[in-house]
Design a protein around this motif. Structure first.
Motif, short mmCIF file in Angstrom:
data_model
loop_
_atom_site.label_atom_id
_atom_site.label_comp_id
_atom_site.label_asym_id
_atom_site.label_seq_id
_atom_site.Cartn_x
_atom_site.Cartn_y
_atom_site.Cartn_z
N GLN A 1 14.77 -4.33 -39.34
CA GLN A 1 16.03 -3.90 -38.73
C GLN A 1 17.19 -4.73 -39.25
OE1 GLN A 1 16.05 -4.13 -34.47
NE2 GLN A 1 18.03 -3.09 -34.25
N GLN B 1 18.29 -3.78 -42.58
CA GLN B 1 18.74 -2.39 -42.60
C GLN B 1 17.83 -1.51 -43.46
OE1 GLN B 1 23.12 -1.72 -42.39
NE2 GLN B 1 23.28 -3.88 -42.99
N LEU C 1 20.50 1.20 -35.14
CA LEU C 1 21.13 1.27 -36.47
C LEU C 1 22.33 0.34 -36.58
CD1 LEU C 1 21.09 5.13 -37.13
CD2 LEU C 1 19.46 3.43 -37.93
#
Length: 417
Positions: free
Chosen positions: A141, A144, A278
């Motif tokens: 995460q 990304q 996100l």
């Protein structure tokens, strides 16, 4: 032309982000589907007493997994801010400590909840695997790498629930099912670590906007993980507090109706969570535009869900609980509004954790105490009474978190040499 190239770049970036969001959403849906399949199979394969024991230990597992979510947030934020690793030992210690505490509590849990000791001891083992997986998810995460993150989420779901589904399909009892789940949970850890391994060493990221790069901040510490774990626990607590209070204060039929309505709350809460996943790396980098855009998207999603609940309240309650709960259809938009507001709160709490704010979850604990006090001392002992308290609490919490996030801060004074 230059302008065309820039537009194409922005367009391709939006496409990649959209694909990443879709992948993470699908992975989340698969996780929820597997989690839902376990009680469905259990109801058909287990005796009522065995089903109750398995459901109880799975609820305990969800609570014990909170440090894993905190570890993921802490690792993701640190990775995005500094582009460095160094989380292996801390992740191992976090998982070992959580499993150790769970193992020590096993005799007490067994006696208090009438569970076989083997179940509570296996709970400690499966907790170790679930918490340790938070490191790999956090690295993906923070970097990304969202398509790989979606793959890792699917693998983790298969590890957590695949053994349970297999055991139930084979007609095994709760102990055997949880043993299989422990084995599959441990088996996926090397696969998650391989997914999270970068193709080349990550270069250190420049300091986040407006943040002086102190040497000590470049190292992920237990304090960062504890802060993120505390925030995760606060989010879990406040999202279930009204349901627990309804169970405590209302008659059986009314508490059942509230439980059905809370399905709408959870739907409005979790539907936009992919946006938080996100945007977290950009929040950690101090990207104000990303924060505003994420907040606008979550508000838009919540508005749509509340509007849909107002227009189709009877259908929503029929799907969630059946025709016996249609008398609560008028309250559908209120249940959805509670979830939509908490979705805003959760994004803002993640933002404060990612940017290193002190006591990021303090407003949530205060709000939980206020909700409990109002429900116990002031509110009528009805579904509507508890629901109004929950909605007021969610509104005040979202307002307080928004003010804390966007309030103007005085400029830093230059230090004397």
């Amino acid at each position: 032309m230059p302008s065309g190239g820039a537009g194409a770049g922005r367009g391709s970036g939006a496409v990649r982000l959209g694909a990443a969001g879709a992948a993470v959403t699908v992975a989340t849906m698969l996780t929820n589907a597997l989690a839902y399949l376990v009680p469905v199979l259990g109801a058909r394969r287990l005796a009522p007493a065995e089903l109750g024991a398995l459901a109880t230990v799975l609820a305990l597992a969800a609570i014990a997994a909170v440090p894993g979510f905190g570890l993921q947030i802490a690792v993701a934020a640190h990775r995005a801010r500094w582009g460095t690793g160094g989380s292996a030992r801390l992740a191992l210690r976090t998982a070992a400590l959580t499993a150790g505490v769970t193992a020590l509590a096993a005799p007490v849990l067994s006696a208090a909840l009438r569970l076989p000791i083997a179940l509570t001891l296996l709970l400690a083992a499966t907790t170790f695997a679930t918490v340790l997986a938070g490191r790999s998810l956090g690295e993906l995460q923070g970097d990304q790498r969202f398509l790989r993150l979606a793959t890792a989420m699917t693998l983790l779901a298969a590890g957590r629930y695949g053994g349970l589904v297999l055991g139930l399909a084979l007609g095994r009892g709760p102990v055997a099912c949880l043993l299989l789940a422990t084995l599959t949970g441990l088996a996926v850890l090397p696969l998650l670590a391989r997914l999270a391994r970068p193709a080349r060493p990550a270069a250190p990221a420049p300091p986040p906007t407006g943040t002086p790069a102190a040497a000590g901040e470049r190292r992920l510490t237990a304090r960062h993980v504890m802060t993120a774990c505390g925030a995760s626990l606060a989010m879990l607590t406040i999202s279930y507090a009204d349901l627990i209070l309804a169970r405590q204060l209302l008659p059986g039929d009314a508490s059942g109706g509230y439980a059905v309505g809370s399905v709408l709350t959870k739907g409005a809460l979790w539907a936009p969570q992919v946006i938080t996943v996100l945007v977290l790396p950009r929040l950690a980098r101090g990207d104000r535009r990303a924060r505003v855009a994420a907040l606008a998207l979550i508000l838009a999603c919540g508005t749509v869900l509340v509007g849909a609940s107002a227009l189709a309240g009877e259908l929503a309650f029929r799907l969630a609980g059946g025709a016996g709960y249609l008398h609560l259809a008028g309250a559908a938009p209120l249940f959805a509004a509670v979830g939509a507001l908490y979705a805003v709160v959760f994004m803002l709490v993640n933002d404060r954790v990612a940017t290193g704010a002190r006591w990021p979850a303090a407003p949530l604990w205060v709000s939980t105490a206020g909700l409990a006090g109002a429900a116990l001392l002031v509110a009528p002992r009805t579904v509507e009474g508890v629901l109004v308290c929950a909605l007021a609490t969610a509104t005040l919490t979202a307002t307080a978190m928004t003010w804390l996030t966007f309030r103007p801060r005085p400029p830093r004074l230059p230090q004397r040499p």
